[in-house]
Scaffold this motif. Sequence first.
Motif, PDB file in Angstrom:
ATOM      1  N   ALA A 125     -18.661 -39.703  17.666  1.00  0.00           N
ATOM      2  CA  ALA A 125     -19.071 -38.521  16.691  1.00  0.00           C
ATOM      3  C   ALA A 125     -20.587 -38.039  17.122  1.00  0.00           C
ATOM      4  CB  ALA A 125     -19.017 -38.884  15.295  1.00  0.00           C
ATOM      5  N   ALA A 126     -21.452 -39.260  17.370  1.00  0.00           N
ATOM      6  CA  ALA A 126     -22.566 -38.615  17.823  1.00  0.00           C
ATOM      7  C   ALA A 126     -22.900 -37.878  19.182  1.00  0.00           C
ATOM      8  CB  ALA A 126     -23.538 -40.400  17.691  1.00  0.00           C
ATOM      9  N   ALA A 127     -22.229 -38.429  19.954  1.00  0.00           N
ATOM     10  CA  ALA A 127     -22.056 -37.996  21.224  1.00  0.00           C
ATOM     11  C   ALA A 127     -21.555 -36.442  21.359  1.00  0.00           C
ATOM     12  CB  ALA A 127     -21.105 -38.687  22.467  1.00  0.00           C
ATOM     13  N   ILE A 128     -20.845 -36.121  20.404  1.00  0.00           N
ATOM     14  CA  ILE A 128     -20.378 -34.769  20.256  1.00  0.00           C
ATOM     15  C   ILE A 128     -21.342 -33.851  19.694  1.00  0.00           C
ATOM     16  CG2 ILE A 128     -18.630 -33.191  19.156  1.00  0.00           C
ATOM     17  CD1 ILE A 128     -16.459 -35.488  19.651  1.00  0.00           C
ATOM     18  N   GLY A 129     -21.827 -34.450  18.417  1.00  0.00           N
ATOM     19  CA  GLY A 129     -22.864 -33.828  17.542  1.00  0.00           C
ATOM     20  C   GLY A 129     -24.152 -33.750  18.429  1.00  0.00           C
ATOM     21  N   GLY A 130     -24.576 -34.535  19.499  1.00  0.00           N
ATOM     22  CA  GLY A 130     -25.700 -34.312  20.131  1.00  0.00           C
ATOM     23  C   GLY A 130     -25.417 -33.636  21.309  1.00  0.00           C
ATOM     24  N   ALA A 131     -24.158 -33.240  21.723  1.00  0.00           N
ATOM     25  CA  ALA A 131     -24.213 -32.638  23.287  1.00  0.00           C
ATOM     26  C   ALA A 131     -24.830 -31.115  23.167  1.00  0.00           C
ATOM     27  CB  ALA A 131     -22.591 -32.553  23.545  1.00  0.00           C
ATOM     28  N   GLY A 132     -24.896 -30.915  24.383  1.00  0.00           N
ATOM     29  CA  GLY A 132     -25.460 -29.335  24.841  1.00  0.00           C
ATOM     30  C   GLY A 132     -24.335 -28.658  24.532  1.00  0.00           C
ATOM     31  N   ARG A 133     -23.046 -28.907  25.334  1.00  0.00           N
ATOM     32  CA  ARG A 133     -22.109 -28.225  25.129  1.00  0.00           C
ATOM     33  C   ARG A 133     -20.783 -29.403  25.122  1.00  0.00           C
ATOM     34  NH1 ARG A 133     -22.839 -24.558  30.447  1.00  0.00           N
ATOM     35  NH2 ARG A 133     -23.799 -26.591  30.913  1.00  0.00           N
ATOM     36  N   VAL A 134     -19.734 -29.034  24.220  1.00  0.00           N
ATOM     37  CA  VAL A 134     -18.579 -29.767  24.402  1.00  0.00           C
ATOM     38  C   VAL A 134     -17.427 -28.951  24.914  1.00  0.00           C
ATOM     39  CG1 VAL A 134     -16.979 -30.944  22.831  1.00  0.00           C
ATOM     40  CG2 VAL A 134     -19.137 -31.062  22.339  1.00  0.00           C
ATOM     41  N   PHE A 135     -16.893 -29.700  26.246  1.00  0.00           N
ATOM     42  CA  PHE A 135     -15.737 -29.009  27.108  1.00  0.00           C
ATOM     43  C   PHE A 135     -14.542 -29.619  26.459  1.00  0.00           C
ATOM     44  CE2 PHE A 135     -19.468 -28.617  29.326  1.00  0.00           C
ATOM     45  CZ  PHE A 135     -19.413 -27.236  29.962  1.00  0.00           C
ATOM     46  N   VAL A 136     -13.560 -28.880  26.101  1.00  0.00           N
ATOM     47  CA  VAL A 136     -12.251 -29.559  25.219  1.00  0.00           C
ATOM     48  C   VAL A 136     -10.912 -29.032  26.202  1.00  0.00           C
ATOM     49  CG1 VAL A 136     -10.803 -29.798  23.351  1.00  0.00           C
ATOM     50  CG2 VAL A 136     -13.329 -29.580  23.056  1.00  0.00           C
ATOM     51  N   ILE A 137     -10.056 -29.940  26.679  1.00  0.00           N
ATOM     52  CA  ILE A 137      -9.047 -29.580  27.367  1.00  0.00           C
ATOM     53  C   ILE A 137      -7.951 -30.571  26.910  1.00  0.00           C
ATOM     54  CG2 ILE A 137      -9.432 -30.759  29.421  1.00  0.00           C
ATOM     55  CD1 ILE A 137      -7.769 -28.637  30.922  1.00  0.00           C
ATOM     56  N   GLY A 138      -6.531 -29.790  26.710  1.00  0.00           N
ATOM     57  CA  GLY A 138      -5.331 -30.601  26.678  1.00  0.00           C
ATOM     58  C   GLY A 138      -4.105 -29.804  27.230  1.00  0.00           C
ATOM     59  N   LEU A 139      -3.354 -30.427  27.768  1.00  0.00           N
ATOM     60  CA  LEU A 139      -2.119 -29.699  28.289  1.00  0.00           C
ATOM     61  C   LEU A 139      -0.923 -29.841  27.619  1.00  0.00           C
ATOM     62  CD1 LEU A 139      -2.810 -30.630  32.043  1.00  0.00           C
ATOM     63  CD2 LEU A 139      -3.875 -28.713  30.738  1.00  0.00           C
ATOM     64  N   ASP A 140       0.031 -28.859  27.654  1.00  0.00           N
ATOM     65  CA  ASP A 140       1.162 -28.512  26.943  1.00  0.00           C
ATOM     66  C   ASP A 140       1.196 -29.112  25.521  1.00  0.00           C
ATOM     67  OD1 ASP A 140       2.432 -28.361  29.413  1.00  0.00           O
ATOM     68  OD2 ASP A 140       2.470 -30.290  29.764  1.00  0.00           O
ATOM     69  N   GLY A 141       1.864 -30.098  24.946  1.00  0.00           N
ATOM     70  CA  GLY A 141       1.790 -30.533  23.601  1.00  0.00           C
ATOM     71  C   GLY A 141       0.432 -30.842  23.260  1.00  0.00           C
TER      72      GLY A 141
END
Length: 281
Positions: A125-141
């Motif tokens: 949670a700290a890494a996500i909250g302190g990130a400059g940008r958060v890249f998110v990917i998921g395929l299919d389901g």
Amino acid sequence: MAPLLKIRSERDQMSAIERRIADFILENAHLLRDYSSQQLASALGISQSSVVKFSQKLGFKGYPDLKYSVGEAIARNTGQDEAGRVLALADDPHAALAEDLWRQKARAEEETRLINPPERIDAIAAAIGGAGRVFVIGLDGDGVLARAFALKLSLLGILTVHHFDPVLMATSVSAAGTGDVLLVFSEHGGQVALSQISRQFHERKGKVISVTRYTANPLRAHADASLLVSAHDDRAHIEPLLYQSALQHLLDLIFVLLCEGGERMARLEANRERIQLMLEP
């Protein structure tokens, strides 16, 4: 922790022999009281010492301690389950099905919580909250939950780059840098394209967080941190539901942690108001 729950949550990390013992206990828990360690070993075609070591690895003094704990848990739960089932069936013809599904989901969520210690959740949670940008990917389901989580992050004012196409994500990752985070959703962690994107992200000095089942898999091996899901059922149409439910609960927990603090809550409320204005006729 309930012994059967502990066995389920640890099963994916067990050796082949340990999984055989675990599966036998899970499938025949109500009969375990009639088996000595030697009888159990004979039934499985393994050594008695393997049964003893299995019990000790789970934190019990030995097999008798494990057997007693399982029997006690079954006796404690049986009466409660039957009482609830009788009352439910009296009012709703779908109650038994709904109760079973709810119980299986609750078990999967508890198993998942046990294999993701608080310090790991806090760090992610700290890494996500302190990130400059958060890249998110998921395929299919996996893309459904990935997209929903990316939207939640955006509502909190966290700059989020979401793609369901690995080619587009590879292009976006080329602009990543130190302090950025990549969240990769893949139930089994076997997609080659996602592992390649993870390696590219590392080359850009970013931090990779994998979201997979609690198994050894290539994607998890390439990650700096991992969110793990434990959800099992012999029914092919039920197991995906348990996985999605357990993962959603885990993501909701991280979202709630990210919401703590006045600034993000204010952004969330402001963004929701803007969206509501856009949806009004």
